[in-house]
Motif scaffolding. Structure first.
Motif, PDB file in Angstrom:
ATOM      1  N   ALA A 141       0.832  -1.204   0.000  1.00  0.00           N
ATOM      2  CA  ALA A 141       0.000   0.000   0.000  1.00  0.00           C
ATOM      3  C   ALA A 141       0.866   1.254   0.000  1.00  0.00           C
ATOM      4  CB  ALA A 141      -0.937  -0.006   1.204  1.00  0.00           C
ATOM      5  N   GLU A 142       1.944   1.216   0.773  1.00  0.00           N
ATOM      6  CA  GLU A 142       2.857   2.361   0.842  1.00  0.00           C
ATOM      7  C   GLU A 142       3.486   2.660  -0.519  1.00  0.00           C
ATOM      8  OE1 GLU A 142       7.306   3.031   2.684  1.00  0.00           O
ATOM      9  OE2 GLU A 142       5.833   2.018   3.964  1.00  0.00           O
ATOM     10  N   LEU A 143       3.762   1.604  -1.276  1.00  0.00           N
ATOM     11  CA  LEU A 143       4.376   1.758  -2.593  1.00  0.00           C
ATOM     12  C   LEU A 143       3.341   1.962  -3.701  1.00  0.00           C
ATOM     13  CD1 LEU A 143       7.131  -1.028  -2.345  1.00  0.00           C
ATOM     14  CD2 LEU A 143       7.417   1.447  -2.069  1.00  0.00           C
ATOM     15  N   HIS A 144       2.059   2.045  -3.312  1.00  0.00           N
ATOM     16  CA  HIS A 144       0.953   2.255  -4.260  1.00  0.00           C
ATOM     17  C   HIS A 144       0.844   1.099  -5.260  1.00  0.00           C
ATOM     18  CE1 HIS A 144       0.617   6.282  -2.603  1.00  0.00           C
ATOM     19  NE2 HIS A 144       1.900   6.491  -2.864  1.00  0.00           N
ATOM     20  N   LEU A 145       1.041  -0.102  -4.754  1.00  0.00           N
ATOM     21  CA  LEU A 145       0.856  -1.306  -5.570  1.00  0.00           C
ATOM     22  C   LEU A 145      -0.582  -1.772  -5.348  1.00  0.00           C
ATOM     23  CD1 LEU A 145       4.251  -3.094  -4.738  1.00  0.00           C
ATOM     24  CD2 LEU A 145       3.766  -1.389  -6.517  1.00  0.00           C
ATOM     25  N   THR A 146      -1.494  -1.170  -6.080  1.00  0.00           N
ATOM     26  CA  THR A 146      -2.916  -1.327  -5.781  1.00  0.00           C
ATOM     27  C   THR A 146      -3.488  -2.676  -6.187  1.00  0.00           C
ATOM     28  OG1 THR A 146      -3.481  -0.257  -7.882  1.00  0.00           O
ATOM     29  CG2 THR A 146      -3.332   1.154  -5.945  1.00  0.00           C
ATOM     30  N   SER A 166       0.023 -10.213  -8.014  1.00  0.00           N
ATOM     31  CA  SER A 166       0.474  -8.884  -8.414  1.00  0.00           C
ATOM     32  C   SER A 166       0.385  -8.819  -9.932  1.00  0.00           C
ATOM     33  CB  SER A 166       1.893  -8.599  -7.933  1.00  0.00           C
ATOM     34  OG  SER A 166       2.265  -7.261  -8.204  1.00  0.00           O
ATOM     35  N   GLU A 199       3.516  -3.959 -11.499  1.00  0.00           N
ATOM     36  CA  GLU A 199       3.738  -3.668 -10.091  1.00  0.00           C
ATOM     37  C   GLU A 199       4.917  -4.457  -9.527  1.00  0.00           C
ATOM     38  OE1 GLU A 199       0.125  -3.783  -7.800  1.00  0.00           O
ATOM     39  OE2 GLU A 199      -0.718  -2.072  -8.884  1.00  0.00           O
ATOM     40  N   LYS A 227       7.860  -2.502 -10.474  1.00  0.00           N
ATOM     41  CA  LYS A 227       7.969  -1.340  -9.588  1.00  0.00           C
ATOM     42  C   LYS A 227       8.540  -1.748  -8.234  1.00  0.00           C
ATOM     43  CE  LYS A 227       5.251   2.526  -7.716  1.00  0.00           C
ATOM     44  NZ  LYS A 227       3.902   3.145  -7.653  1.00  0.00           N
ATOM     45  N   HIS A 286      12.230  -0.713  -6.464  1.00  0.00           N
ATOM     46  CA  HIS A 286      12.347  -0.279  -5.071  1.00  0.00           C
ATOM     47  C   HIS A 286      13.341  -1.142  -4.301  1.00  0.00           C
ATOM     48  CE1 HIS A 286      11.063   1.173  -1.104  1.00  0.00           C
ATOM     49  NE2 HIS A 286      11.033  -0.098  -0.740  1.00  0.00           N
TER      50      HIS A 286
END
Length: 321
Positions: A177-182, A197, A201, A204, A208
């Motif tokens: 959620a913090e990394l906006h992996l919705t 996933s 994502e 992404k 990170h």
């Protein structure tokens, strides 16, 4: 193979059925038609014919900018198998005040988990004391579910192993959620559940994770040899081989993680650097993940080396994941 889920979610994960032509796929298609200016990309990529890949989902991005260079159902959520361990390692490494030299005793429960679920294993021996750093190698190289269990049990909170591992899984989802992996969700600590996933994502997440020096060092390691205090007072020697056969097979590859389960098929998150250019990609549910990855890297680097690639052979008795 990775393990089945230790903990379960109450509801199915949303996001599996997305548009056939994802935004990232469309972006990659546009990238093949028009050059990007210096304001939108660090590197210039000439237009090329998109490669045909066997994977059901795939993506290739510029490691510096995240710009899409290729996409195939890149925003469609799928099972991700042990590539979920990328997030597990990231959560551990980003824990405030983490002590990588802290010793963690191996419990019989970690070995039992492997036996019960037919998981890939680092063959940790009950009573041995391994450091957190060693457990990260054991999690990411041979894809040891026993090592992932040890990390979850150590970095989760609660009075019981079940509570601590559930807490750790919650941390994985909080980081997503913090990394906006919705469209990313976890219900296990090792990728053996219905963890899902999208290719985009996962790429992404990989970008990170690869910013961490320790993570980057581990995933580019072909073989790790170390020792640990054994329960009988002697010294135990461990050797773990990296299941990622793209390492040492395609010039410039620097990681990062394999994953295989029956629902997920063969998966691979990969990264490579040539000169000042780093590319990061994902292939999910592929019948030929290494060939797919090599084709995508050729596409990004503008080379034609994939056809001549010979896979690095794994030593006998190595884990396959």
């Amino acid at each position: 193979m990775t393990a089945r889920v230790l903990t379960s979610r109450a509801a199915a994960i949303a996001g599996g059925a997305l548009l056939a032509l994802s935004p990232l796929t469309a972006q990659a298609a546009q990238a093949a038609q028009a050059p990007h200016t210096a304001s939108t990309a660090q590197h210039s990529y000439p237009a090329r014919t998109a490669p045909a890949v066997a994977a059901k989902g795939a993506v290739l991005v510029d490691g510096a900018t995240g710009r899409a260079l290729f996409g195939k159902e890149a925003d469609t959520a799928r099972p991700i198998a042990s590539t979920a361990k990328i997030m597990a390692a990231s959560v551990v490494l980003e824990t405030q005040g983490v002590d990588l030299e802290k010793q963690v005793p191996v419990k019989q429960a970690y070995r039992d988990y492997v036996t019960q679920h037919g998981s890939s294993t680092a063959d940790l021996q009950t009573g041995d004391k391994l450091t957190v750093r060693q457990l990260l190698y054991a999690t990411l190289l041979p894809s040891g579910a026993d090592a992932a269990y040890a990390l979850a049990d150590t970095f989760g909170t609660g009075a019981t192993e079940a509570e601590r591992t559930a807490s750790f899984v919650s941390q994985l989802n909080a980081k997503a959620a913090e990394l906006h992996l919705t469209h990313t969700a976890f219900d296990s600590f090792d990728g053996g559940g219905t963890d899902t996933s999208t290719p985009a994502e996962l790429a992404k997440l990989a970008r990170h994770a690869m910013r961490n020096d320790t993570f980057r060092t581990i995933v580019k390691t072909k073989q790790y040899k170390g020792e640990a205090p054994a329960a009988n007072g002697r010294t135990r020697y461990y050797t773990w081989n990296n299941t990622n056969q793209l390492l040492g097979s395609y010039d410039g590859v620097i990681g990062i993680k394999t994953g295989t389960t029956t629902p997920a098929g063969d998966c691979l998150v990969f990264a490579a650097t040539r000169g000042d250019k780093t590319l990061i990609g994902t292939v999910l549910n592929s019948k030929d993940r290494y060939a797919d990855a090599a084709k995508l890297l050729d596409h990004g680097f503008g080379t034609t080396t994939a056809k001549a690639m010979k896979l690095r052979a794994l030593p006998a008795n190595s884990q396959r994941d």
